[in-house]
Design a protein around this motif. Structure first.
Motif, short mmCIF file in Angstrom:
data_model
loop_
_atom_site.label_atom_id
_atom_site.label_comp_id
_atom_site.label_asym_id
_atom_site.label_seq_id
_atom_site.Cartn_x
_atom_site.Cartn_y
_atom_site.Cartn_z
N ASP A 113 0.82 -1.22 0.00
CA ASP A 113 0.00 0.00 0.00
C ASP A 113 0.85 1.26 0.00
O ASP A 113 0.51 2.25 -0.66
CB ASP A 113 -0.94 0.00 1.21
CG ASP A 113 -2.24 -0.71 0.93
OD1 ASP A 113 -2.75 -0.60 -0.20
OD2 ASP A 113 -2.76 -1.39 1.83
N LEU A 114 1.95 1.25 0.73
CA LEU A 114 2.85 2.40 0.73
C LEU A 114 3.45 2.64 -0.66
O LEU A 114 3.66 3.79 -1.06
CB LEU A 114 3.97 2.21 1.75
CG LEU A 114 3.60 2.36 3.22
CD1 LEU A 114 4.75 1.89 4.11
CD2 LEU A 114 3.24 3.80 3.55
N TYR A 115 3.71 1.58 -1.38
CA TYR A 115 4.28 1.69 -2.72
C TYR A 115 3.24 2.05 -3.77
O TYR A 115 3.57 2.28 -4.93
CB TYR A 115 4.95 0.38 -3.12
CG TYR A 115 6.28 0.11 -2.46
CD1 TYR A 115 6.90 1.05 -1.63
CD2 TYR A 115 6.92 -1.11 -2.64
CE1 TYR A 115 8.11 0.78 -1.03
CE2 TYR A 115 8.15 -1.39 -2.04
CZ TYR A 115 8.73 -0.43 -1.23
OH TYR A 115 9.94 -0.71 -0.63
N GLY A 116 1.96 2.06 -3.38
CA GLY A 116 0.91 2.34 -4.35
C GLY A 116 0.42 1.11 -5.08
O GLY A 116 -0.29 1.22 -6.09
N PRO A 176 20.97 7.02 -6.10
CA PRO A 176 20.59 7.35 -4.72
C PRO A 176 19.52 6.44 -4.14
O PRO A 176 19.20 6.54 -2.96
CB PRO A 176 20.06 8.79 -4.85
CG PRO A 176 19.49 8.84 -6.22
CD PRO A 176 20.40 7.98 -7.06
N TYR A 177 18.95 5.53 -4.95
CA TYR A 177 18.02 4.54 -4.43
C TYR A 177 18.16 3.27 -5.27
O TYR A 177 18.61 3.31 -6.42
CB TYR A 177 16.56 5.04 -4.47
CG TYR A 177 16.29 6.16 -5.44
CD1 TYR A 177 16.07 7.45 -4.99
CD2 TYR A 177 16.27 5.93 -6.81
CE1 TYR A 177 15.84 8.49 -5.88
CE2 TYR A 177 16.04 6.95 -7.71
CZ TYR A 177 15.82 8.23 -7.23
OH TYR A 177 15.60 9.26 -8.11
N ARG A 231 10.27 13.56 -17.76
CA ARG A 231 11.00 12.71 -16.83
C ARG A 231 11.01 11.26 -17.30
O ARG A 231 10.01 10.76 -17.83
CB ARG A 231 10.36 12.79 -15.44
CG ARG A 231 11.11 12.00 -14.38
CD ARG A 231 10.65 12.39 -13.01
NE ARG A 231 11.59 11.91 -12.00
CZ ARG A 231 11.67 12.40 -10.79
NH1 ARG A 231 10.89 13.39 -10.42
NH2 ARG A 231 12.55 11.92 -9.93
N ILE A 232 12.14 10.59 -17.12
CA ILE A 232 12.25 9.15 -17.30
C ILE A 232 12.52 8.55 -15.93
O ILE A 232 13.45 8.97 -15.24
CB ILE A 232 13.38 8.78 -18.28
CG1 ILE A 232 13.04 9.27 -19.69
CG2 ILE A 232 13.62 7.27 -18.29
CD1 ILE A 232 14.17 9.10 -20.69
N TYR A 233 11.71 7.60 -15.55
CA TYR A 233 11.88 6.93 -14.26
C TYR A 233 12.69 5.66 -14.43
O TYR A 233 12.58 4.96 -15.44
CB TYR A 233 10.53 6.56 -13.65
CG TYR A 233 9.69 7.73 -13.23
CD1 TYR A 233 9.80 8.27 -11.95
CD2 TYR A 233 8.76 8.30 -14.11
CE1 TYR A 233 9.00 9.35 -11.56
CE2 TYR A 233 7.96 9.37 -13.72
CZ TYR A 233 8.10 9.89 -12.44
OH TYR A 233 7.32 10.94 -12.06
N ILE A 257 9.52 4.80 -4.19
CA ILE A 257 10.17 5.65 -3.17
C ILE A 257 9.33 6.91 -2.94
O ILE A 257 9.06 7.30 -1.79
CB ILE A 257 11.59 6.06 -3.63
CG1 ILE A 257 12.52 4.84 -3.67
CG2 ILE A 257 12.15 7.14 -2.72
CD1 ILE A 257 12.93 4.30 -2.33
N PHE A 258 8.89 7.53 -4.02
CA PHE A 258 8.10 8.76 -3.92
C PHE A 258 6.74 8.49 -3.29
O PHE A 258 6.24 9.27 -2.47
CB PHE A 258 7.94 9.41 -5.28
CG PHE A 258 9.24 9.75 -5.97
CD1 PHE A 258 10.36 10.09 -5.22
CD2 PHE A 258 9.35 9.70 -7.35
CE1 PHE A 258 11.56 10.40 -5.83
CE2 PHE A 258 10.55 10.01 -7.98
CZ PHE A 258 11.67 10.36 -7.22
N ALA A 259 6.11 7.36 -3.70
CA ALA A 259 4.79 7.02 -3.17
C ALA A 259 4.86 6.76 -1.67
O ALA A 259 3.99 7.21 -0.91
CB ALA A 259 4.24 5.79 -3.89
#
Length: 376
Positions: free
Chosen positions: A40-43, A170-171, A315-317, A324-326
């Protein structure tokens, strides 16, 4: 039906208490809820709180055995086969990945295949277990048959997800996806929202394209035919054979190497599901300096992010960024839960004699929901 936001702490306490009420020990309850709430945290809503009803039904029907413990039935310095004895999938899988990690730290690689388990949540959770310890992690699973093979009209493979995680800055790199176009959980969410499925997702019992979520789900449960398309749809020209093949890779590392139940027979027994998993942990140091490898990989990920963008895109993910953002946003602002999932949670509380409103104060249950059984 809409959504309501709840704090991570509220859902954390609720989930832990629910699994304790089912008879799991404190630490076991914590591990199970951690897998669910990470989704759920990750969406990844399809594998989060809304899966609680599945575990409730499994325990009630007797296909999930809460008191069972995993057993190593075959082992070498680099591998193991584990019989889960039909216990909770998350607990079996954490045990199995820890075994793979231990072997990787000693020999450079650890491979574990699991039989007689249950649904284990998101595959990525276990891949990240290895990644968090500086290793490359891989996880996969089979499941109840929902994938219709290319040119077929009957589901023969599961959603059979593959996950890979590798340290980077960084991640970390974090890739987790089903080998079907979507998971069954995604169909369940469209069903809850009473929305038609997008074109190109599912097939009816005759092998024809369908957007009817309730019908497709009912056919999967009743084994009447149809199901979800492999990645690439249902035609070779769009790459259907590739998704079908990726699903077979999961089957090999889970049910075949463990001598377990293949997807076409999963969930056909009265007292078990037979679901199987596969886990791999690799120490990058078997290829050289792990820090140099990490930097090399990090540089490439940054090059991908900075590469030329398509028109209208800024943006390219790289895989893992969105999660991480979610997670950051949801820890700060709360986790959205569908109203129909809330109804299911209320029914679950009624079954377990737990006070629903102790956790979800002032929430008014939509009793006209087709998901309400009146158990609360």
């Amino acid at each position: 039906m809409g959504y309501v936001q709840w704090s991570y702490d509220t859902l954390n306490q609720f989930c832990t208490d629910v699994f304790k009420a089912f008879g799991f020990e404190e630490e076991e309850s914590r591990e199970i809820k951690d897998v669910l709430l990470t989704a759920d945290l990750y969406g990844i809503e399809s594998h989060g709180m809304q899966r609680m009803v599945r575990y409730h039904k499994g325990i009630e029907k007797g296909t999930i055995h809460p008191q069972s413990k995993p057993e190593i039935v075959f082992e070498t310095p680099v591998s193991a086969v584990i019989d889960g004895h039909n216990g909770m999938g998350q607990l079996i899988s954490i045990f199995a990945m820890n075994k793979a990690i231990d072997k990787a730290k000693k020999t450079g690689i650890g491979m574990v295949s699991v039989r007689e388990s249950n649904h284990f949540g998101i595959a990525g959770y276990y891949a990240k277990m290895a990644c968090s310890q500086g290793l490359i992690g891989m996880a996969c699973t089979n499941s109840e048959a929902i994938m219709v093979p290319t040119f077929g009209k009957k589901a023969m493979l599961g959603s059979n997800p593959i996950a890979v995680a590798m340290p980077a800055d960084p991640y970390p790199f974090f890739f987790d996806c089903s080998t079907t176009v979507v998971t069954r959980g995604k169909l369940e969410m469209y069903n809850k929202m009473d929305k038609p499925l997008p074109e190109g997702w599912a097939l009816d019992k005759n092998g024809h394209a369908s957007t009817d979520a309730p019908d497709v789900l009912a056919n999967i449960v009743a084994k009447k035919g149809g199901g979800i398309m492999p990645l690439g749809g249902n035609e070779e020209v769009s790459g259907s054979h590739k998704g079908y093949g990726y699903g077979m890779l999961c089957e090999i590392f889970s049910s075949i190497l463990s001598m377990g139940v293949t997807s076409d027979h999963c969930c056909t027994f009265p007292d078990k599901t037979g679901i199987c998993h596969g886990f791999i942990a690799i120490d990058p140091s078997v290829f050289g300096d792990p820090e140099a490898i990490r930097k090399h990989f990090s540089d490439y990920l940054e090059a991908l992010r900075e590469s030329p963008k398509a028109e209208g895109k800024d943006r390219i993910y790289t895989h893992g960024e969105k999660e991480i953002f979610a997670e950051k946003e949801r820890r700060e602002q709360g986790i959205p839960v569908n109203d129909n999932t809330m109804v299911e949670l209320a029914d679950l509380c009624g079954y377990l004699k737990i006070d629903f409103h102790k956790y979800f104060k002032d929430y008014k249950l939509p009793e006209n929901s087709r998901f309400f059984t009146g158990n609360y």
